[in-house]
Design a protein around this motif. Sequence first.
Motif, mmCIF file in Angstrom:
data_model
loop_
_atom_site.group_PDB
_atom_site.id
_atom_site.type_symbol
_atom_site.label_atom_id
_atom_site.label_comp_id
_atom_site.label_asym_id
_atom_site.label_seq_id
_atom_site.Cartn_x
_atom_site.Cartn_y
_atom_site.Cartn_z
ATOM 1 N N LYS A 273 0.837 -1.198 0.000
ATOM 2 C CA LYS A 273 0.000 0.000 0.000
ATOM 3 C C LYS A 273 0.876 1.253 0.000
ATOM 4 C CE LYS A 273 -4.045 -2.089 2.172
ATOM 5 N NZ LYS A 273 -5.042 -2.018 3.267
ATOM 6 N N PRO A 274 0.451 2.302 -0.680
ATOM 7 C CA PRO A 274 1.230 3.547 -0.691
ATOM 8 C C PRO A 274 1.402 4.101 0.719
ATOM 9 C CG PRO A 274 -0.478 3.601 -2.377
ATOM 10 C CD PRO A 274 -0.762 2.405 -1.530
ATOM 11 N N THR A 275 2.462 4.860 0.925
ATOM 12 C CA THR A 275 2.731 5.428 2.249
ATOM 13 C C THR A 275 1.654 6.432 2.674
ATOM 14 O OG1 THR A 275 4.143 7.098 1.209
ATOM 15 C CG2 THR A 275 5.223 5.106 2.033
ATOM 16 N N ASN A 276 0.974 7.020 1.707
ATOM 17 C CA ASN A 276 -0.081 8.003 2.011
ATOM 18 C C ASN A 276 -1.476 7.387 1.845
ATOM 19 O OD1 ASN A 276 -0.181 7.727 -0.747
ATOM 20 N ND2 ASN A 276 -0.082 9.924 -1.202
ATOM 21 N N GLU A 277 -1.587 6.083 2.144
ATOM 22 C CA GLU A 277 -2.813 5.343 1.853
ATOM 23 C C GLU A 277 -4.053 5.960 2.469
ATOM 24 O OE1 GLU A 277 -5.296 2.089 0.448
ATOM 25 O OE2 GLU A 277 -3.558 3.231 -0.217
ATOM 26 N N LYS A 278 -3.995 6.352 3.746
ATOM 27 C CA LYS A 278 -5.190 6.911 4.409
ATOM 28 C C LYS A 278 -5.644 8.182 3.696
ATOM 29 C CE LYS A 278 -7.006 8.621 8.811
ATOM 30 N NZ LYS A 278 -7.609 9.804 8.165
ATOM 31 N N GLU A 279 -4.704 9.079 3.431
ATOM 32 C CA GLU A 279 -5.055 10.329 2.745
ATOM 33 C C GLU A 279 -5.530 10.055 1.317
ATOM 34 O OE1 GLU A 279 -2.265 11.049 6.033
ATOM 35 O OE2 GLU A 279 -2.195 9.734 4.269
ATOM 36 N N ARG A 280 -4.913 9.042 0.672
ATOM 37 C CA ARG A 280 -5.300 8.697 -0.692
ATOM 38 C C ARG A 280 -6.749 8.196 -0.741
ATOM 39 N NH1 ARG A 280 -5.933 4.765 -4.302
ATOM 40 N NH2 ARG A 280 -5.931 3.183 -2.659
ATOM 41 N N ILE A 281 -7.113 7.365 0.223
ATOM 42 C CA ILE A 281 -8.487 6.855 0.275
ATOM 43 C C ILE A 281 -9.474 7.984 0.573
ATOM 44 C CG2 ILE A 281 -10.076 5.369 1.569
ATOM 45 C CD1 ILE A 281 -8.283 3.860 -0.368
ATOM 46 N N ASP A 282 -9.095 8.894 1.465
ATOM 47 C CA ASP A 282 -9.960 10.048 1.759
ATOM 48 C C ASP A 282 -10.184 10.876 0.498
ATOM 49 O OD1 ASP A 282 -10.172 9.312 4.403
ATOM 50 O OD2 ASP A 282 -8.617 10.680 5.112
ATOM 51 N N LYS A 283 -9.123 11.042 -0.274
ATOM 52 C CA LYS A 283 -9.233 11.802 -1.517
ATOM 53 C C LYS A 283 -10.150 11.088 -2.496
ATOM 54 C CE LYS A 283 -7.965 15.211 -4.243
ATOM 55 N NZ LYS A 283 -8.188 16.624 -3.904
ATOM 56 N N LEU A 284 -9.982 9.785 -2.626
ATOM 57 C CA LEU A 284 -10.827 9.007 -3.527
ATOM 58 C C LEU A 284 -12.297 9.112 -3.135
ATOM 59 C CD1 LEU A 284 -11.258 6.940 -5.796
ATOM 60 C CD2 LEU A 284 -10.690 5.130 -4.155
ATOM 61 N N LYS A 285 -12.575 9.005 -1.852
ATOM 62 C CA LYS A 285 -13.961 9.075 -1.384
ATOM 63 C C LYS A 285 -14.565 10.460 -1.602
ATOM 64 C CE LYS A 285 -13.678 5.413 2.112
ATOM 65 N NZ LYS A 285 -13.718 5.105 3.567
ATOM 66 N N SER A 286 -13.721 11.479 -1.638
ATOM 67 C CA SER A 286 -14.243 12.846 -1.812
ATOM 68 C C SER A 286 -14.906 13.051 -3.168
ATOM 69 C CB SER A 286 -13.115 13.871 -1.625
ATOM 70 O OG SER A 286 -12.235 13.881 -2.744
ATOM 71 N N TYR A 287 -14.605 12.168 -4.129
ATOM 72 C CA TYR A 287 -15.207 12.297 -5.459
ATOM 73 C C TYR A 287 -16.587 11.644 -5.540
ATOM 74 C CZ TYR A 287 -10.715 13.970 -7.169
ATOM 75 O OH TYR A 287 -9.568 14.710 -7.376
ATOM 76 N N ASN A 288 -16.964 10.860 -4.543
ATOM 77 C CA ASN A 288 -18.264 10.170 -4.553
ATOM 78 C C ASN A 288 -18.503 9.442 -5.872
ATOM 79 O OD1 ASN A 288 -19.242 10.923 -1.943
ATOM 80 N ND2 ASN A 288 -19.592 12.988 -2.727
ATOM 81 N N ILE A 289 -17.482 8.739 -6.327
ATOM 82 C CA ILE A 289 -17.539 8.094 -7.638
ATOM 83 C C ILE A 289 -17.720 6.583 -7.541
ATOM 84 C CG2 ILE A 289 -15.022 7.811 -7.780
ATOM 85 C CD1 ILE A 289 -17.236 8.851 -10.747
ATOM 86 N N LEU A 290 -17.297 5.998 -6.426
ATOM 87 C CA LEU A 290 -17.337 4.542 -6.310
ATOM 88 C C LEU A 290 -18.768 4.010 -6.395
ATOM 89 C CD1 LEU A 290 -14.726 4.078 -3.422
ATOM 90 C CD2 LEU A 290 -14.395 3.583 -5.861
ATOM 91 N N ASP A 291 -18.930 2.927 -7.155
ATOM 92 C CA ASP A 291 -20.214 2.239 -7.307
ATOM 93 C C ASP A 291 -21.292 3.089 -7.966
ATOM 94 O OD1 ASP A 291 -19.423 -0.273 -6.030
ATOM 95 O OD2 ASP A 291 -19.350 0.892 -4.179
ATOM 96 N N THR A 292 -20.870 4.070 -8.757
ATOM 97 C CA THR A 292 -21.835 4.860 -9.532
ATOM 98 C C THR A 292 -22.076 4.183 -10.878
ATOM 99 O OG1 THR A 292 -20.046 6.251 -10.397
ATOM 100 C CG2 THR A 292 -21.203 7.023 -8.430
ATOM 101 N N ILE A 293 -23.130 4.609 -11.552
ATOM 102 C CA ILE A 293 -23.490 4.000 -12.839
ATOM 103 C C ILE A 293 -22.500 4.440 -13.927
ATOM 104 C CG2 ILE A 293 -25.930 3.864 -12.230
ATOM 105 C CD1 ILE A 293 -26.406 6.331 -13.952
ATOM 106 N N PRO A 294 -22.422 3.685 -15.032
ATOM 107 C CA PRO A 294 -21.523 4.078 -16.131
ATOM 108 C C PRO A 294 -21.869 5.465 -16.671
ATOM 109 C CG PRO A 294 -22.299 1.827 -16.430
ATOM 110 C CD PRO A 294 -23.101 2.406 -15.298
ATOM 111 N N GLU A 295 -20.838 6.152 -17.151
ATOM 112 C CA GLU A 295 -21.023 7.480 -17.737
ATOM 113 C C GLU A 295 -20.267 7.544 -19.053
ATOM 114 O OE1 GLU A 295 -20.591 10.818 -14.906
ATOM 115 O OE2 GLU A 295 -20.553 9.301 -13.323
#
Length: 395
Positions: free
Chosen positions: A6-28
Amino acid sequence: MIKPTKPTNEKERIDKLKSYNILDTIPEEEYDALTFVASQICNTPISLVSLVDPDRQWFKSHHGLNATETPRDLAFCAHAINKPDEVLVIPDSRKDERFHDNPLATGAPNVIFYAGAPLNTSDGFSLGTLCVIDNKPREITEDQIKALKALADQVVSQLELRKRNMFLEASNEKMTHLNERLEAFAARLTHDLKAPIRGMKNLISFIIEDHKQNLDQDGIDLINKMDEKASYMNTVIDGMLEYSKNSSIENKIEKFNLEELVLEIERALNPPKSIVVNFNGPKQIESYKFGLSSIIQNLMSNSIKFSNKEVCQIDISVELKTNKTVISFEDNGPGIPLEKREKVFNIFENLGNNNIESTGIGLATVKSILDRMEGNISICDRCNNKNGVKFEIEI
């Protein structure tokens, strides 16, 4: 098989990913278009936009593959995000100790060739990859690697755009809710304040009718002043209600006849004195009809209210420019002193006259409407040193 670290900044990286609210969304379509282009450029049957969360890699777009996710421990992309400045290229996974016995390589979808460009945010977080996959060994050219990087940047741009749009939608919903509450509050306030004012004016009327003979001139003057103050308060409340309504109502652009609108406003105002309205310029315009109606009504009302002439003359002219409508509004009244021209657009700012209808709300309402219409209003000098006021409105 070697599991990805896992990257050294994993916690911050996951927080950043979640900020986009993109996971499990429909295709675009935007993302599907990018994976299609990546597959065409690299001549591969499969291309993915892969986002790596704590337990899996999830595919926002999956060209040539039916699966939508795989475990993170098996993900090639989970290796790629550990080197965000490089495109991870695996010409033949069967010869790579990290992947030779990986179930994704030994079984479906038979990932033999892999190239993944990290999806890097501007603040240094790698969210996943734009990757291309083939089920046979192959090489990739430098130009194809550059194209893959460029497309990965476009994926991140789409994520940022989507995030901004979501923020704007949430802000608009919040603003709509606040405006609804403001309008409801203003309506309730109007009702609660106008009732006692009506009662006060009725009492004043009764006193004047039934007890006038018992009052000296000073008493009558005081009663009349009370009546004026009550009338002023009533006018202020009406102005505040109009201000709140015009600050919250939605404007829409439509085609309409501006001259007919001006005549309708004139008839609705039913002025007590003589008034002449001259209209020049194009009649048919495309603009914010409701907003312009409120603006012209406020300006005409002020011209009539403060007129010091036997005949109130109003000249309205229209000029259509590129992406802009310019409306000039002039009257022959007392005008506005130079030192007051900026302040009169502030709420409750008036000219300091004795007119009980001068609340300082009308021009503030006009300014509020124009702000929402991305317009502007200014006060100019009239030609040939004529008396009166000239407003220039740009929308």
